[in-house]
Structure formats: structure tokens, C-alpha cells
Motif scaffolding. Structure first.
Motif, PDB file in Angstrom:
ATOM      1  N   UNK A 512       0.804  -1.243   0.049  1.00 31.40           N
ATOM      2  CA  UNK A 512      -0.130  -0.078   0.076  1.00 31.40           C
ATOM      3  C   UNK A 512       0.861   1.307   0.152  1.00 31.40           C
ATOM      4  N   UNK A 513       0.577   2.134  -0.932  1.00 28.77           N
ATOM      5  CA  UNK A 513       1.100   3.277  -0.808  1.00 28.77           C
ATOM      6  C   UNK A 513       0.334   4.512  -0.176  1.00 28.77           C
ATOM      7  N   UNK A 514       0.493   4.856   1.081  1.00 34.88           N
ATOM      8  CA  UNK A 514       0.015   5.830   1.907  1.00 34.88           C
ATOM      9  C   UNK A 514       0.418   7.120   1.918  1.00 34.88           C
ATOM     10  N   UNK A 515      -0.255   8.142   1.629  1.00 37.43           N
ATOM     11  CA  UNK A 515       0.166   9.698   1.859  1.00 37.43           C
ATOM     12  C   UNK A 515       0.627   9.819   3.124  1.00 37.43           C
ATOM     13  N   UNK A 516       1.580  10.627   3.445  1.00 36.33           N
ATOM     14  CA  UNK A 516       1.971  11.058   4.647  1.00 36.33           C
ATOM     15  C   UNK A 516       0.908  12.255   5.305  1.00 36.33           C
ATOM     16  N   UNK A 517       1.179  12.837   6.388  1.00 31.40           N
ATOM     17  CA  UNK A 517       0.047  13.516   7.094  1.00 31.40           C
ATOM     18  C   UNK A 517      -0.284  14.834   6.466  1.00 31.40           C
ATOM     19  N   UNK A 518       0.764  15.228   5.736  1.00 30.78           N
ATOM     20  CA  UNK A 518       0.494  16.615   4.772  1.00 30.78           C
ATOM     21  C   UNK A 518       0.409  16.321   3.502  1.00 30.78           C
ATOM     22  N   UNK A 519       0.262  14.901   3.098  1.00 26.80           N
ATOM     23  CA  UNK A 519       0.136  14.707   1.486  1.00 26.80           C
ATOM     24  C   UNK A 519       1.275  15.115   0.796  1.00 26.80           C
ATOM     25  N   UNK A 520       2.396  15.415   1.313  1.00 26.05           N
ATOM     26  CA  UNK A 520       3.432  16.224   0.497  1.00 26.05           C
ATOM     27  C   UNK A 520       4.248  14.957  -0.244  1.00 26.05           C
ATOM     28  N   UNK A 521       4.845  15.131  -1.461  1.00 27.89           N
ATOM     29  CA  UNK A 521       5.659  13.947  -1.775  1.00 27.89           C
ATOM     30  C   UNK A 521       6.873  13.625  -1.213  1.00 27.89           C
ATOM     31  N   UNK A 522       7.365  12.768  -1.045  1.00 25.00           N
ATOM     32  CA  UNK A 522       8.561  12.230  -0.232  1.00 25.00           C
ATOM     33  C   UNK A 522       8.147  11.605   1.095  1.00 25.00           C
ATOM     34  N   UNK A 523       6.888  12.086   1.571  1.00 26.35           N
ATOM     35  CA  UNK A 523       6.414  11.346   3.014  1.00 26.35           C
ATOM     36  C   UNK A 523       5.624  10.266   2.740  1.00 26.35           C
ATOM     37  N   UNK A 524       5.496   9.668   1.915  1.00 32.26           N
ATOM     38  CA  UNK A 524       4.842   8.354   1.510  1.00 32.26           C
ATOM     39  C   UNK A 524       5.054   7.214   2.665  1.00 32.26           C
ATOM     40  N   UNK A 525       4.258   6.606   3.095  1.00 27.48           N
ATOM     41  CA  UNK A 525       4.527   5.456   3.878  1.00 27.48           C
ATOM     42  C   UNK A 525       4.030   4.299   2.999  1.00 27.48           C
ATOM     43  N   UNK A 526       5.006   3.064   2.815  1.00 24.71           N
ATOM     44  CA  UNK A 526       4.636   1.908   2.228  1.00 24.71           C
ATOM     45  C   UNK A 526       4.160   0.797   3.297  1.00 24.71           C
ATOM     46  N   UNK A 527       3.020   0.392   2.885  1.00 18.81           N
ATOM     47  CA  UNK A 527       2.779  -0.809   4.009  1.00 18.81           C
ATOM     48  C   UNK A 527       2.634  -2.057   3.298  1.00 18.81           C
ATOM     49  N   UNK A 528       3.488  -3.018   3.902  1.00 13.58           N
ATOM     50  CA  UNK A 528       3.686  -4.258   3.450  1.00 13.58           C
ATOM     51  C   UNK A 528       3.210  -5.277   4.343  1.00 13.58           C
TER      52      UNK A 528
END
Length: 627
Positions: A512-528
Motif C-alpha cells: 500500500x502507498x499511503x500519503x503522509x500527514x501533509x500529503x506532500x511527496x516524499x512523506x509516503x508510507x509503504x505498507x507491506x
């Protein structure tokens, strides 16, 4: 089955193949090697079918590629023809149709683009691909669409030729926007005389055939004549045309002393196992562009064999210039030249040792091929590094190659579209992209076996698209991915896990490619979920850049499809809602005014000019669209 039985079956199959080979005729033809499931592995041609096919089974020093192919051959089919030339045509038709695994393939099946001038009283300038019609005049072909579009833009600017569809042209009552921005002389409403428009068409034809000097000379005479008659504004417009054409002449970095020269330049270069063919085109003595082609299944092919395959696949059943400059010399060049000459009904020369400027052209093409290989290797190294970094960061299997990514796009539930994009072989694979229209009709009527979803329900949309795609993969239709990227957080990822469990697919990894708290590129979280890890890579991590590249492409592909579907729905629905406007009247209205915006801008009197629209209906349409 034990090894003894397998060995016995292999010997029996080999014996059957030898019997087939023994009975082949000593005649020209085409042979096909087939696997046990009927898949065509290889297509070849031969002057003598018996001798050529026999050679595969008699030699002991075959290359690894040929040995691997022969180990899969279960049967042999042949077609006898009258000549080697006919065999060459049939071979390449079959290669294009069947895409055999062990043939070198140039995946360039699209027809090349042309600039077209239609055969109407007021000819239309257009970009064209496809079968040529004798009613129209075509210029080309060109190596890529960019060259054609650039030429059309220039011709619009200089000669003000129309580009609108005939349905729009024949129903205009006032000039369109292109006339307002000085890109069309508006022959649709007779703002230019037929004689003047035909002269502009004639000048455009001279330009497209490489006779810019003649066009400029004619325009200079016209400018002087207008100035002598004190028509200074018209003379200034002609002066601008001359300046634009002069700039085009200055941009030409390759020119010929022979203005009528038409030639294609084909150079093949091999470096560290990578083959590249560069095709450049010269028309009317002017270089009109080039393109680089990287064939599939090119392992162990020499540049000479690759050029032979390219010339056969590219030119058979396609227009051919009078001269083809090649480096190196293709296999069977004499046979190819004879066949292309017969097809063109004029002499076609394949020249592999040119002199003067033609030698310079060929050397330039060869250097371009070398440069393309260097660029490709650099891109592959970059992509390989990104993929390796992602594998290491997420703990994916070392053999991971194919990633598929999904995204959902809609506007407040309207026109929901799901996208699937594919990353494989260290590159995006646009030909394998797919869009899925998600029904949101709340009537509850099933479509293609899937019930419509509630508008705006992203979870249901994700469930539907994953089910539609991977039910087919589980049934053996399509390619199994190594990793499935889901653009979304735990909710969407949970849906994906449920779908995979229901279908019974356990091999692909889900991420899963979840956006970070501020939805800015570079803050994505990868859920495995397979490892239970939530990974946040640093902004400059190569693996994160790969995920962003694939995710952004999925988003772009989804939103493009959504916008097209939404626009189509809105255009249809706004007129469909008007009582008394059926499909035929709706089509006439859209054609008459060039689209829905034109219908909205039209007055009641203008609407009444459309066949079948009386004043009452015109009032109703005007009120509905302006309301």
C-alpha cells in the motif's frame, strides 16, 4: 513420470520430427516451429525448405538460443510458395501476425504519420495515419508524430489552411477561434476567395515537397506587388510569412545538393548485447527526423541480420523511397532490393557504400544509434538501481521484476474510472495499461457480472477492479505480477488482501502507498502486509522514486480516463435532457456548432437554422442550456 519415460517420449518426438523433415520438398517456402500447445515459436523462410530445416537438426554447434528453441519444438508446419521473394513476404506477414518468441521483432506496427491535404474544394490540412486514399494528397511518411504536428503548426501559421473536420467546416455560420488568432483564413464562411485559398494550398504543397526557395521567391514578388499598390498591411502579412519560412530553412541541419532527393538512412549498431536500429528520413533533400528502434528477441542476431529483418518488416506493404542507405550491408540485400523495386514499381536502390554527403548521413545515423544505446543503458542502470533499492528496503524477492499499480479517479462519485499501469523489464509498459469503467448506477442492475457501486465508494471500486483483473490472471489469461501497488492506506490495502484471498492468488506481494500527514511527496508510507512493516523511506531514496514514478503514472492514466468519460457523459446528458431532441437532432446540433459549447453560445435564431429545429424547440434548447 520417471526419467526413463520422459527420455523415451523425447526420442519418439525427435523421430517424428525427423520424418517430417525428411519429407519436406526442395522448394522455396516458409516453415513454422510449433510448441506442444500450438504456439508458434519461430517463423523462417528458405530457398529450399528441405535443406534449411534439415540444417537445424544436423548441426551440433547450435547456439544456446537455437538449442533452447529446438527443445520446445513439437511440430513443424510449412507453406510452399513460388519464389524466394514470395517467401520473404509471407515470412514477414506471419512474424507481424504471430510475434513468435524466437524471431527478432521490431515492434513498430503502427503506420507512420503523414501530412494530408484532402481532396475537397477547400482542402483540409490534417495529421494522418492509416491506409492512403487516392482522393487526398499525402506528404511523408515521417519518422514520428512530432515532426508532422510541427509541420502542421507551421503551415497553419504561414498559409492559414483549415484543419477542422468536414462536418464542422460544412456547417459553420461564423469564423472559429483559429481565424481570430490568425491560424486560418476561414474559407468556411468565404472570408478568402477560392482562388487565393488554392494558391495558399499550392504554396504549402511546394513547401512540403522541399521547394521552400520557390515559395519564398513567389511570396517576395507578391509582397512587392502589394507594397506598390499601397496595400502595406497585406504586404506586412506576406513579409511575416517569408520570415517564418526563412527560419525553417535555417533550422535544417542536413540538406542535399539535390533538392529532389528522397532517401531513408538505416544504421544498426550492436554494443554489449544491445542492438539498435536508427532510421532517418530525407524528403526533398531535407532531413525530416529520425527514430531509434530496439528490437525484441535480438539475442545472437548480427547487425546484418537485424537490418535485413528491419527492412523486410518495415518496408514490405509500405511506401519506399528510391534509395535506402544501410550500414552494415543487410543479409540478402539483392533479393530485398528486387522485392522492394517490384512492390514500388520503380527501382529501389540499397546502397551500403555511399559517397559524399550520403556517407555523412550514414555516419550520422550510426552515431545516433550508438548514442541511443548509451542513453538506454544509462536509463536501465538507473531503473535497475531503483528496483534493487526497493527490493532491499521492503524485503521483496530478489527476482522481482513486474509491478502493477492501481488508482481510482472520479469527481464526487461521477464517472468513476480505475487504472492499472504496469512496470516491467525496468520500464513502464504503456501497451499493457488498462482502464476499467466502474458502474455507479444505483438501480442495482448488474453489468458484466458486477453490481454497480455507490457513487464515491473507493473501496467498492478497488474491490471491483482487482476482482475483474485478477480473476482472469488466476484463470491463465494475462501475466502474474510480482508486486501489486495499491494507491491508498490501510482500507484500500485491506480490500486488496480480501480480493486476493477470495481469488486464491498468494504469490504477488501487496504494497500500500499511503500519503503522509501533509500529503506532500516524499512523506509516503509503504505498507507491506506480508512482513507487517510500515516503511517510510527518505525523500532521496531510489526505491521511493520508483514507487512515486509508478504511482504518479497510475494517477495520470486514471484521471485522463475519468475526464474523458465525464466530458462524454456531460455532453450527452445536457442535450438528452431536452425533450424533443433525439439522437439525430443532437448530432446535427453538435456538428453545426462544433460541440456543446457552440450550441450553448448559439442564439435562438441560429438554432432554428438547424434542420428539424423549429422556434418552440429552439426556445426550449436555449432555455435548458442557459438555465
Amino acid at each position: 513420470m520417471d526419467n526413463t519415460s520422459q527420455h523415451g517420449e523425447a526420442e519418439a518426438l525427435h523421430a517424428r520430427l525427423l520424418i517430417i523433415v525428411k519429407n519436406l520438398p526442395d522448394l522455396p517456402g516458409v516453415y513454422r516451429y510449433l510448441a506442444s500447445d500450438g504456439t508458434v515459436l519461430y517463423v523462417g523462410k528458405a530457398k529450399s525448405l528441405k535443406k534449411r530445416v534439415s540444417s537445424y537438426f544436423q548441426k551440433n554447434d547450435q547456439s544456446p538460443r537455437i538449442r533452447l528453441m529446438l527443445a520446445q519444438v513439437a511440430s513443424i508446419e510449412t507453406t510452399v510458395v513460388r519464389s524466394e521473394a514470395e517467401a520473404l513476404v509471407l515470412e514477414n506477414n506471419l512474424i507481424k501476425a504471430l510475434s513468435p518468441r524466437y524471431n527478432i521483432l521490431f515492434r513498430d506496427d503502427k503506420s507512420y504519420p503523414y501530412v494530408m491535404l484532402s481532396g475537397h474544394r477547400s482542402p483540409r490540412l490534417a495529421y494522418y495515419r492509416g491506409t492512403l486514399d487516392k482522393k487526398n494528397t499525402y506528404f511523408g511518411p515521417f519518422p514520428n508524430g512530432y515532426v508532422v504536428k510541427e509541420s502542421i503548426q507551421l503551415l497553419q501559421k504561414v498559409f492559414l489552411l483549415r484543419t477542422c473536420e468536414d462536418s464542422v467546416f460544412g456547417n459553420r455560420s461564423r469564423p472559429c477561434l483559429l481565424h481570430q488568432i490568425k491560424r486560418c483564413s476561414a474559407p468556411c464562411v468565404d472570408l478568402i476567395s477560392p482562388e487565393d485559398y488554392r494558391q495558399d494550398v499550392a504554396n504549402a504543397t511546394l513547401f512540403l515537397t522541399g521547394k521552400e526557395t520557390e515559395v519564398i521567391s513567389a511570396l517576395e514578388l507578391k509582397m512587392k506587388s502589394l507594397a506598390a499598390e499601397w496595400q502595406f498591411e497585406a504586404a506586412a502579412a506576406v513579409r511575416d510569412q517569408i520570415q517564418a519560412l526563412s527560419q525553417v530553412q535555417e533550422r535544417q541541419f542536413v540538406s542535399s545538393n539535390t533538392s529532389e532527393m528522397d532517401a531513408d538512412i538505416v544504421a544498426c549498431v550492436e554494443s554489449e548485447g544491445v542492438l539498435c536500429v536508427n532510421l532517418a528520413m530525407v524528403r526533398g533533400g531535407r532531413h525530416v527526423g529520425d527514430k531509434n528502434l530496439f528490437p525484441s528477441h535480438a539475442d545472437e542476431y548480427t547487425p546484418s541480420a537485424a537490418i535485413h529483418a528491419f527492412l523486410a518488416q518495415h518496408y514490405l506493404e509500405r511506401s519506399t523511397p528510391g534509395m535506402i542507405l544501410c550500414s552494415p550491408e543487410p543479409d540478402e540485400s539483392i533479393v530485398l532490393a528486387q522485392l522492394l523495386s517490384e512492390q514500388a514499381q520503380r527501382k529501389v536502390l540499397i546502397n551500403c557504400n555511399p559517397n559524399g554527403e550520403r556517407r555523412i548521413w550514414l555516419e550520422m545515423s550510426r552515431r545516433n544509434a550508438e548514442q541511443a544505446i548509451l542513453q538506454r543503458k544509462g536509463q536501465q542502470a538507473s531503473q535497475a538501481g531503483r528496483l534493487s533499492a526497493l527490493i532491499e528496503a521492503l524485503g521483496l524477492p530478489d527476482e522481482t521484476q513486474r509491478l502493477e499499480c492501481f488508482d481510482i479517479s472520479h469527481t464526487m462519485g461521477e464517472a468513476t474510472v480505475a487504472s492499472c499501469v504496469v512496470y516491467d523489464r525496468q520500464a513502464m509498459q504503456p501497451k499493457e495499461y488498462r482502464r476499467y469503467n466502474i458502474a455507479t448506477d444505483t438501480s442495482g442492475v448488474a453489468k458484466d457480472g458486477f453490481l454497480p457501486i455507490t457513487p464515491g465508494d473507493d473501496y467498492a471500486a478497488m474491490r471491483q477492479v482487482l476482482t475483474r483483473r485478477y480473476e482472469k490472471v488466476a484463470a491463465g489469461e494475462g501475466v502474474m505480477p510480482d508486486v501489486i501497488l495499491i494507491d491508498g492506506g490501510k482500507g484500500q490495502l485491506g480490500i486488496a488482501i480480501d480480493v486476493m484471498n477470495e481469488i486464491g492468488l498468494t504469490s504477488p506481494w501487496l504494497v500500500g502507498v499511503a500519503k503522509g500527514e501533509t500529503r506532500k511527496p516524499g512523506l509516503e508510507q509503504l505498507l507491506v502486509p506480508r512482513t507487517g512493516n510500515t516503511v517510510q523511506l527518505r525523500r532521496d531514496h531510489p526505491g521511493l522514486h520508483l514507487v512515486q514514478q509508478i504511482r504518479d503514472e497510475a494517477h495520470r492514466f486514471a484521471i485522463t480516463g475519468h475526464r474523458a468519460r465525464r466530458a462524454k457523459a456531460r455532453v450527452s446528458s445536457s442535450l438528452e435532457e431536452v425533450e424533443g431532441v433525439g439522437p439525430k437532432r443532437r448530432q446535427k446540433l453538435l456538428a453545426r456548432f462544433g460541440g456543446l459549447q457552440g450550441v450553448k453560445a448559439a442564439s435562438v435564431d441560429e438554432l432554428m437554422q438547424v434542420e428539424g429545429i423549429n422556434q418552440a424547440l429552439a426556445d426550449k434548447i436555449h432555455a435548458a442550456l442557459r438555465g
